[in-house]
Scaffold this motif. Sequence first.
Motif, short mmCIF file in Angstrom:
data_model
loop_
_atom_site.label_atom_id
_atom_site.label_comp_id
_atom_site.label_asym_id
_atom_site.label_seq_id
_atom_site.Cartn_x
_atom_site.Cartn_y
_atom_site.Cartn_z
N UNK A 39 0.78 -1.23 0.00
CA UNK A 39 0.00 0.00 0.00
C UNK A 39 0.81 1.28 0.00
N UNK A 40 2.14 1.19 -0.21
CA UNK A 40 3.00 2.37 -0.18
C UNK A 40 3.55 2.64 -1.58
N UNK A 41 3.33 3.83 -2.09
CA UNK A 41 3.84 4.20 -3.41
C UNK A 41 5.15 4.96 -3.23
N UNK A 42 6.23 4.33 -3.68
CA UNK A 42 7.58 4.89 -3.52
C UNK A 42 8.10 5.31 -4.89
N UNK A 43 8.65 6.52 -4.96
CA UNK A 43 9.21 7.04 -6.20
C UNK A 43 10.71 7.25 -5.99
N UNK A 44 11.52 6.67 -6.89
CA UNK A 44 12.97 6.77 -6.81
C UNK A 44 13.46 7.51 -8.04
N UNK A 45 14.15 8.64 -7.83
CA UNK A 45 14.76 9.33 -8.97
C UNK A 45 16.09 8.68 -9.29
N UNK A 46 16.56 8.90 -10.51
CA UNK A 46 17.73 8.15 -11.00
C UNK A 46 18.99 8.43 -10.20
N UNK A 47 19.14 9.63 -9.64
CA UNK A 47 20.39 9.99 -8.96
C UNK A 47 20.22 10.25 -7.47
N UNK A 48 19.08 9.88 -6.93
CA UNK A 48 18.83 10.18 -5.52
C UNK A 48 18.82 8.92 -4.68
N UNK A 49 19.34 9.05 -3.47
CA UNK A 49 19.30 7.97 -2.51
C UNK A 49 18.21 8.21 -1.47
N UNK A 50 17.35 9.21 -1.74
CA UNK A 50 16.27 9.54 -0.83
C UNK A 50 14.95 9.43 -1.57
N UNK A 51 14.37 8.25 -1.65
CA UNK A 51 13.09 8.08 -2.34
C UNK A 51 11.98 8.82 -1.60
N UNK A 52 10.94 9.18 -2.32
CA UNK A 52 9.76 9.77 -1.72
C UNK A 52 8.69 8.70 -1.58
N UNK A 53 7.83 8.85 -0.57
CA UNK A 53 6.79 7.87 -0.31
C UNK A 53 5.54 8.62 0.14
N UNK A 54 4.38 8.07 -0.17
CA UNK A 54 3.12 8.74 0.18
C UNK A 54 2.71 8.47 1.63
N UNK A 55 3.67 8.62 2.53
CA UNK A 55 3.43 8.53 3.96
C UNK A 55 4.37 9.53 4.62
N UNK A 56 3.82 10.62 5.14
CA UNK A 56 4.65 11.68 5.70
C UNK A 56 5.41 11.26 6.94
N UNK A 57 5.06 10.12 7.51
CA UNK A 57 5.74 9.66 8.72
C UNK A 57 6.94 8.77 8.42
N UNK A 58 7.20 8.52 7.14
CA UNK A 58 8.34 7.69 6.74
C UNK A 58 9.39 8.54 6.04
N UNK A 59 10.64 8.31 6.39
CA UNK A 59 11.78 8.95 5.74
C UNK A 59 12.68 7.83 5.23
N UNK A 60 12.78 7.69 3.92
CA UNK A 60 13.46 6.54 3.31
C UNK A 60 14.87 6.88 2.86
N UNK A 61 15.73 5.87 2.94
CA UNK A 61 17.08 5.95 2.40
C UNK A 61 17.38 4.66 1.63
N UNK A 62 17.96 4.80 0.45
CA UNK A 62 18.43 3.64 -0.31
C UNK A 62 19.91 3.45 -0.04
N UNK A 63 20.27 2.29 0.50
CA UNK A 63 21.65 2.02 0.88
C UNK A 63 22.01 0.58 0.50
N UNK A 64 23.29 0.32 0.45
CA UNK A 64 23.72 -1.07 0.23
C UNK A 64 23.25 -1.93 1.40
#
Length: 327
Positions: A62-87
């Motif tokens: 139920x979470x829509x996550x958008x990842x831009x090509x050069x960002x390690x900080x995806x956006x998500x349609x939940x203001x209470x979540x702060x996402x990071x893409x990491x190894x």
Amino acid sequence: MIGPVETFSLLRGQIFLCTRPKSATLRALLPDLMSESKHTLRIGLPKGSLQEPTLELFKRAGFNIVVSSRSYRPTVDDDELELRLLRAQEIGRYVDHGFLDCGITGRDWIVENNATVEVLTDLRYSRATSKPTRWVLVVPEDSPIRSVKDLQGKRIATEAVDMTRGYLAKHGVEAEVEFSWGATEVKVPELVDAIVDITETGSSLRANKLRIVDTLMESYPQFVSSPSAYRDAWKREKMETLVLLLKGALEARDKVGLKMNVPAPRLAEVVATLPSERSPTVSQLASPDWVAVETVISESVVREIIPRLKSLGAEGIVEYPLNKVVP
């Protein structure tokens, strides 16, 4: 000039001069104070081979996550979540140190990093299948090495150095273990005698004419929390909600819903035909001669079940996809 002074505000032991024209400036000076009024959960998601299946899992949850090509900080349609893409190799360490509240990473990297984390659940998915990944001891097909004991005094390349050293120590074997930065399978036999590498299906190893000697560990992704975040009541509840939805999405994988109308006299036969995990839901229709039946079954058997249901008099058979099944 900053304009006429209207009020004095005492914040964190400091006095600020506040004016109506400069209210935006004051807000800019206090971003950390404003952020404290909003609950936020910092979560690390694995980049690389697990990225797409992880994002798909969140989408089904139920979470829509958008990842831009050069960002390690995806956006998500939940203001209470702060996402990071990491190894995945790093997430456990960052959670352990408290830089992240929680994250999804393999059990193998938790062990390799000796990370102190709270494991909320296993998430049984991987890059290509639902099978666990395996860390395996590998040698060339024609190598004389047949067991771990044959590694005495040999050289081994791997990305999981600590895991490999622990495995050798458990078997009483002394060997040189060196870190591999990647493409580990091409290093035998010219550079090393054996490797410890990760595999899901073994197809890449076979393609490189390599043979598995032993399995060191099987690993699934785990949802893990830092000890401090786990003690925080709001963060713990938020994480448990995430886990519930993610597990529901995994439970729905490869399953479909099936509903139909069934002649009442044939109900027992229809129910006996359905390979459902639980008793199907049966509802009386307007006509006393008919009932509605609804159930959840494995998608792989639907093509065999529908013709049999039809032969028993079922009508209006509808198959529909599922996003989540929450027990």
